[in-house]
Write an enzyme that holds these catalytic residues in place. Structure first.
Site, PDB file in Angstrom:
ATOM      1  N   HIS A   1       0.813  -1.215   0.000  1.00 31.28           N
ATOM      2  CA  HIS A   1       0.000   0.000   0.000  1.00 31.28           C
ATOM      3  C   HIS A   1       0.849   1.269   0.000  1.00 31.28           C
ATOM      4  O   HIS A   1       0.351   2.348  -0.314  1.00 31.28           O
ATOM      5  CB  HIS A   1      -0.993   0.000   1.173  1.00 31.28           C
ATOM      6  CG  HIS A   1      -0.398   0.289   2.518  1.00 31.28           C
ATOM      7  ND1 HIS A   1      -0.129  -0.689   3.450  1.00 31.28           N
ATOM      8  CD2 HIS A   1      -0.033   1.459   3.114  1.00 31.28           C
ATOM      9  CE1 HIS A   1       0.363  -0.137   4.540  1.00 31.28           C
ATOM     10  NE2 HIS A   1       0.434   1.157   4.356  1.00 31.28           N
TER      11      HIS A   1
ATOM     12  N   ASP B   1       0.063  -7.601   1.447  1.00 28.46           N
ATOM     13  CA  ASP B   1       0.503  -6.207   1.559  1.00 28.46           C
ATOM     14  C   ASP B   1       2.024  -6.102   1.599  1.00 28.46           C
ATOM     15  O   ASP B   1       2.591  -5.356   2.394  1.00 28.46           O
ATOM     16  CB  ASP B   1      -0.110  -5.536   2.794  1.00 28.46           C
ATOM     17  CG  ASP B   1      -0.023  -4.005   2.717  1.00 28.46           C
ATOM     18  OD1 ASP B   1       0.158  -3.481   1.613  1.00 28.46           O
ATOM     19  OD2 ASP B   1      -0.122  -3.345   3.774  1.00 28.46           O
TER      20      ASP B   1
ATOM     21  N   SER C   1       4.647   2.665   7.899  1.00 29.33           N
ATOM     22  CA  SER C   1       4.314   1.490   7.085  1.00 29.33           C
ATOM     23  C   SER C   1       5.508   1.061   6.239  1.00 29.33           C
ATOM     24  O   SER C   1       6.127   1.875   5.546  1.00 29.33           O
ATOM     25  CB  SER C   1       3.132   1.789   6.172  1.00 29.33           C
ATOM     26  OG  SER C   1       1.945   1.919   6.909  1.00 29.33           O
TER      27      SER C   1
END
Length: 445
Positions: free
Chosen positions: A100, A130, A205
């Site tokens: 992402h 992911d 992230s």
């Protein structure tokens, strides 16, 4: 002087050298003061800042407008984003991050702690887990991070998170493993998260979650917070899962996901009582697909899988995530409670094309029997072999002999690509179908 319990425990642990963790003293004013500084200095060059730019397609709000925009001139909106990454191979310049973070990016810029910047290319990616693998051609020597065995993690182990929150630059926070095997954030994805209370925010992230040996135990990927900020509940993808997926991306350039061939759910107290089970955890098998890897190995409906390759399984979601990170053809060992007896069963995982009668993994296709496109098929796509009467698949308008070739103009050639395309899309989705050699669209709300 009062001292927070965590700091006190950390000092005690650091001052006691063990075979697992070495003491890391820092000399200050002639005194040995426990500090993580030497460890951070060693591993921080392996964590990078990522900035991306790209363009998202603008999708209309209703189906009528959607059809107007199915042409090549669909409008787009430019975007930019920030994230983190971890160097996992210094010689080849490979970097792991979240999918992402780089989704729809047409330019990915990597910034090292030294200040040097490089453009990265995408080697491979996996939407369901992911994970994305990047590569840079660095003129400077790189530092890579070593993978830990994340299956050996225990609740209470110390953790350190390194990343780029809010674009501030490299930031270090600490905490503990709060829980293992977390799932339920996104039911379409493969989830077996490490939960930690180390402060993680937007921009972290793709960054590193490490142990006190400086080894990578997970890739930080999500937080639970009412306003997108840290409240002490964060999640990381386990290192073993990341390593398995990375190896597939390097070997094949894609994920060739192994398939066990079962349907199941969690072991609840009610289920344990009804089936007189001796365990209250694991993956309960509702159904075994005929001729699947599970069927060939002797697994049966009513079995409970409690471990895979010697690692305990607490839930069906954890089993699904572990299997989903392994490649087709991989041999695994399962610990199974079968008819009140504990058995060890070896299974060779099948591939996507092995289970020809497997139902589609998406609820909107419940009642459809699907098969991936065969080699040389005139119209590549997902073949609809049969439709059950009064099923959800019949309700949305699918017919026997349809071939699903695209979702919102994203071509699909197998069920995995179909699942990924539907997972990525917004609430309004258009299935492009070839029916009697003519293209049609089915709109899904």
């Amino acid at each position: 002087m009062n001292m927070p319990l965590r700091l006190l425990l950390l000092i005690v642990m650091l001052c006691t050298s063990t075979s697992n963790y070495a003491a890391l003293p820092l000399t200050l004013d002639g005194e040995n003061v426990p500090s993580l500084a030497p460890l951070i200095k060693k591993v921080s060059p392996a964590v990078v800042d990522i900035s991306v730019t790209g363009a998202n397609k603008l999708l209309p709000k209703d189906a009528q407008d959607l059809l107007k925009f199915l042409g090549p001139e669909a409008p787009t909106q430019a975007f930019s984003g920030l994230g983190s990454g971890v160097i996992v191979d210094a010689e080849q310049g490979y970097i792991i991050t979240n999918y992402h973070v780089i989704k729809n990016a047409n330019r990915i810029l990597i910034k090292l702690i030294s200040g040097h910047q490089y453009q990265a290319k995408v080697v491979g990616q996996d939407i369901q887990s992911d994970i994305a693998l990047l590569q840079i051609d660095s003129k400077q020597p790189l530092v890579a991070m070593t993978f830990a065995d994340s299956d050996k993690l225990q609740v209470g182990d110390f953790t350190i998170a390194i990343g780029n929150p809010f674009g501030l630059g490299q930031t270090v926070t600490s905490g503990i493993v709060s829980a293992l095997g977390r799932s339920g954030l996104n039911l379409q994805n493969l989830e077996n998260y490490i939960q930690t209370d180390a402060a993680i925010n937007s921009g972290n992230s793709g960054g590193a979650l490490i142990n006190l040996k400086g080894e990578l135990i997970g890739i930080n990927t999500a937080i639970l917070g009412p306003n997108g900020g840290n409240i002490g509940i964060a999640f990381a993808i386990p290192a073993n899962m990341v390593k398995n997926l990375m190896q597939q991306l390097l070997e094949f350039g894609e994920i060739r996901r192994g398939i066990l061939g079962i349907k199941g759910g969690e072991v609840t107290p009610e289920l344990a009582q009804s089936f007189d089970l001796d365990v209250n955890y694991g993956a309960f098998i509702y159904q075994v697909t005929p001729d699947s890897a599970a069927d060939k190995a002797g697994l049966k409906a009513g079995d409970v899988i409690t471990a895979i390759n010697g690692s305990n399984i607490k839930s069906f979601a954890a089993l699904r995530a572990k299997i989903g990170s392994l490649s087709a053809g991989k041999e695994i060992t399962l610990k199974v409670l079968q008819e009140q007896k504990v058995k060890t069963i070896s299974v060779i995982l099948g591939g996507e094309g092995d289970n020809l009668q497997a139902k589609a993994p998406i609820v909107i296709f419940e009642g459809a029997t699907l098969k991936d496109a065969e080699e040389g098929q005139m119209t590549p796509g997902v073949n609809v072999l049969a439709i059950e009467k009064e099923s959800e698949a019949e309700r949305i308008g699918l017919l026997k002999n349809d071939v699903i070739i695209a979702v919102n103009r994203t071509p699909v050639k197998n069920q995995q690509q179909l699942l990924s395309a539907l997972t990525e899309s917004t609430k309004v989705r258009a299935l492009n179908i070839m029916r009697n050699n003519r293209p049609i669209y089915i709109i899904l709300n």
